[in-house]
Design a protein around this motif. Sequence first.
Motif, PDB file in Angstrom:
ATOM      1  N   PHE A  60       0.790  -1.232   0.000  1.00  0.00           N
ATOM      2  CA  PHE A  60       0.000   0.000   0.000  1.00  0.00           C
ATOM      3  C   PHE A  60       0.824   1.285   0.000  1.00  0.00           C
ATOM      4  O   PHE A  60       0.266   2.372   0.058  1.00  0.00           O
ATOM      5  CB  PHE A  60      -0.962   0.013   1.203  1.00  0.00           C
ATOM      6  CG  PHE A  60      -0.277  -0.102   2.525  1.00  0.00           C
ATOM      7  CD1 PHE A  60       0.103   1.016   3.216  1.00  0.00           C
ATOM      8  CD2 PHE A  60      -0.004  -1.345   3.066  1.00  0.00           C
ATOM      9  CE1 PHE A  60       0.760   0.918   4.425  1.00  0.00           C
ATOM     10  CE2 PHE A  60       0.642  -1.465   4.281  1.00  0.00           C
ATOM     11  CZ  PHE A  60       1.024  -0.325   4.956  1.00  0.00           C
ATOM     12  N   CYS A  61       2.136   1.191  -0.070  1.00  0.00           N
ATOM     13  CA  CYS A  61       3.005   2.382  -0.049  1.00  0.00           C
ATOM     14  C   CYS A  61       3.857   2.481  -1.304  1.00  0.00           C
ATOM     15  O   CYS A  61       4.011   1.503  -2.031  1.00  0.00           O
ATOM     16  CB  CYS A  61       3.957   2.314   1.149  1.00  0.00           C
ATOM     17  SG  CYS A  61       3.176   2.577   2.726  1.00  0.00           S
ATOM     18  N   MET A  62       4.429   3.653  -1.478  1.00  0.00           N
ATOM     19  CA  MET A  62       5.445   3.861  -2.507  1.00  0.00           C
ATOM     20  C   MET A  62       6.677   4.421  -1.802  1.00  0.00           C
ATOM     21  O   MET A  62       6.569   5.011  -0.730  1.00  0.00           O
ATOM     22  CB  MET A  62       4.954   4.833  -3.575  1.00  0.00           C
ATOM     23  CG  MET A  62       3.809   4.265  -4.392  1.00  0.00           C
ATOM     24  SD  MET A  62       3.387   5.194  -5.888  1.00  0.00           S
ATOM     25  CE  MET A  62       3.188   6.843  -5.317  1.00  0.00           C
ATOM     26  N   ALA A  63       7.843   4.231  -2.414  1.00  0.00           N
ATOM     27  CA  ALA A  63       9.083   4.727  -1.819  1.00  0.00           C
ATOM     28  C   ALA A  63      10.015   5.250  -2.900  1.00  0.00           C
ATOM     29  O   ALA A  63       9.952   4.813  -4.048  1.00  0.00           O
ATOM     30  CB  ALA A  63       9.768   3.615  -1.032  1.00  0.00           C
ATOM     31  N   ARG A  64      10.875   6.192  -2.494  1.00  0.00           N
ATOM     32  CA  ARG A  64      11.942   6.711  -3.347  1.00  0.00           C
ATOM     33  C   ARG A  64      13.187   6.776  -2.486  1.00  0.00           C
ATOM     34  O   ARG A  64      13.096   7.021  -1.286  1.00  0.00           O
ATOM     35  CB  ARG A  64      11.619   8.127  -3.844  1.00  0.00           C
ATOM     36  CG  ARG A  64      10.395   8.248  -4.678  1.00  0.00           C
ATOM     37  CD  ARG A  64      10.604   8.277  -6.133  1.00  0.00           C
ATOM     38  NE  ARG A  64      11.688   9.160  -6.530  1.00  0.00           N
ATOM     39  CZ  ARG A  64      12.219   9.133  -7.722  1.00  0.00           C
ATOM     40  NH1 ARG A  64      11.786   8.282  -8.616  1.00  0.00           N
ATOM     41  NH2 ARG A  64      13.199   9.939  -8.059  1.00  0.00           N
ATOM     42  N   SER A  65      14.335   6.586  -3.090  1.00  0.00           N
ATOM     43  CA  SER A  65      15.568   6.676  -2.313  1.00  0.00           C
ATOM     44  C   SER A  65      16.726   7.085  -3.200  1.00  0.00           C
ATOM     45  O   SER A  65      16.660   6.987  -4.423  1.00  0.00           O
ATOM     46  CB  SER A  65      15.863   5.345  -1.628  1.00  0.00           C
ATOM     47  OG  SER A  65      16.029   4.306  -2.572  1.00  0.00           O
ATOM     48  N   GLY A  66      17.785   7.548  -2.543  1.00  0.00           N
ATOM     49  CA  GLY A  66      18.988   7.937  -3.259  1.00  0.00           C
ATOM     50  C   GLY A  66      20.147   8.041  -2.307  1.00  0.00           C
ATOM     51  O   GLY A  66      19.985   7.983  -1.091  1.00  0.00           O
ATOM     52  N   ASP A  67      21.337   8.176  -2.878  1.00  0.00           N
ATOM     53  CA  ASP A  67      22.524   8.239  -2.042  1.00  0.00           C
ATOM     54  C   ASP A  67      22.994   9.670  -1.875  1.00  0.00           C
ATOM     55  O   ASP A  67      22.892  10.484  -2.791  1.00  0.00           O
ATOM     56  CB  ASP A  67      23.643   7.355  -2.600  1.00  0.00           C
ATOM     57  CG  ASP A  67      23.843   7.513  -4.092  1.00  0.00           C
ATOM     58  OD1 ASP A  67      24.737   8.289  -4.470  1.00  0.00           O
ATOM     59  OD2 ASP A  67      23.110   6.875  -4.856  1.00  0.00           O
ATOM     60  N   LYS A  68      23.488   9.952  -0.699  1.00  0.00           N
ATOM     61  CA  LYS A  68      24.044  11.261  -0.337  1.00  0.00           C
ATOM     62  C   LYS A  68      25.338  10.999   0.422  1.00  0.00           C
ATOM     63  O   LYS A  68      25.321  10.781   1.629  1.00  0.00           O
ATOM     64  CB  LYS A  68      23.085  12.052   0.564  1.00  0.00           C
ATOM     65  CG  LYS A  68      21.670  12.177   0.043  1.00  0.00           C
ATOM     66  CD  LYS A  68      21.591  13.135  -1.128  1.00  0.00           C
ATOM     67  CE  LYS A  68      20.146  13.317  -1.538  1.00  0.00           C
ATOM     68  NZ  LYS A  68      19.887  13.052  -2.912  1.00  0.00           N
ATOM     69  N   GLY A  69      26.450  10.935  -0.281  1.00  0.00           N
ATOM     70  CA  GLY A  69      27.714  10.593   0.370  1.00  0.00           C
ATOM     71  C   GLY A  69      27.649   9.164   0.888  1.00  0.00           C
ATOM     72  O   GLY A  69      27.376   8.242   0.127  1.00  0.00           O
ATOM     73  N   ASP A  70      27.868   8.978   2.188  1.00  0.00           N
ATOM     74  CA  ASP A  70      27.806   7.654   2.792  1.00  0.00           C
ATOM     75  C   ASP A  70      26.449   7.402   3.464  1.00  0.00           C
ATOM     76  O   ASP A  70      26.289   6.467   4.226  1.00  0.00           O
ATOM     77  CB  ASP A  70      28.937   7.466   3.810  1.00  0.00           C
ATOM     78  CG  ASP A  70      29.140   6.011   4.196  1.00  0.00           C
ATOM     79  OD1 ASP A  70      28.805   5.122   3.381  1.00  0.00           O
ATOM     80  OD2 ASP A  70      29.620   5.754   5.311  1.00  0.00           O
ATOM     81  N   ALA A  71      25.477   8.249   3.177  1.00  0.00           N
ATOM     82  CA  ALA A  71      24.137   8.093   3.747  1.00  0.00           C
ATOM     83  C   ALA A  71      23.141   7.780   2.636  1.00  0.00           C
ATOM     84  O   ALA A  71      23.347   8.133   1.485  1.00  0.00           O
ATOM     85  CB  ALA A  71      23.712   9.364   4.474  1.00  0.00           C
TER      86      ALA A  71
END
Length: 125
Positions: A11-22
């Motif tokens: 029931f959800c959607m997600a987005r993600s990406g990298d920021k340095g080591d996080a």
Amino acid sequence: MPTQTVQLRRFCMARSGDKGDAVDISLFAPDEATFRVLREAVTAERVNAFFADMAKGPTRRYELPNLNALKFVVQGALGGGAAGSLRSDNLGKAYGANLLHMTVEMPEELLAQCPDMRHPDSRGA
């Protein structure tokens, strides 16, 4: 109220990406009622434990109620970041899809009202 254990991908959607080591992960609920359940069920501690094999730092959570979203910043999750990592995947891009495999207890009545995000044709036109 009866509940059902379901994966967030239901029931959800997600987005993600990298920021340095996080890694930066945003989790989106389809409506305000579902967001309230997520706010209780998907804590920074749970996300950190979910990624414990890959993330070596703390996780911070930010609430975005106007978007029915939770944002997580997971530190030490990328093996040093793109320039220093030996990982061959897309680094932070896969974390959002992985988080959608986490399970939560959802009230059955609320779950029945959510579109099934696993099937594109169930979202309506």
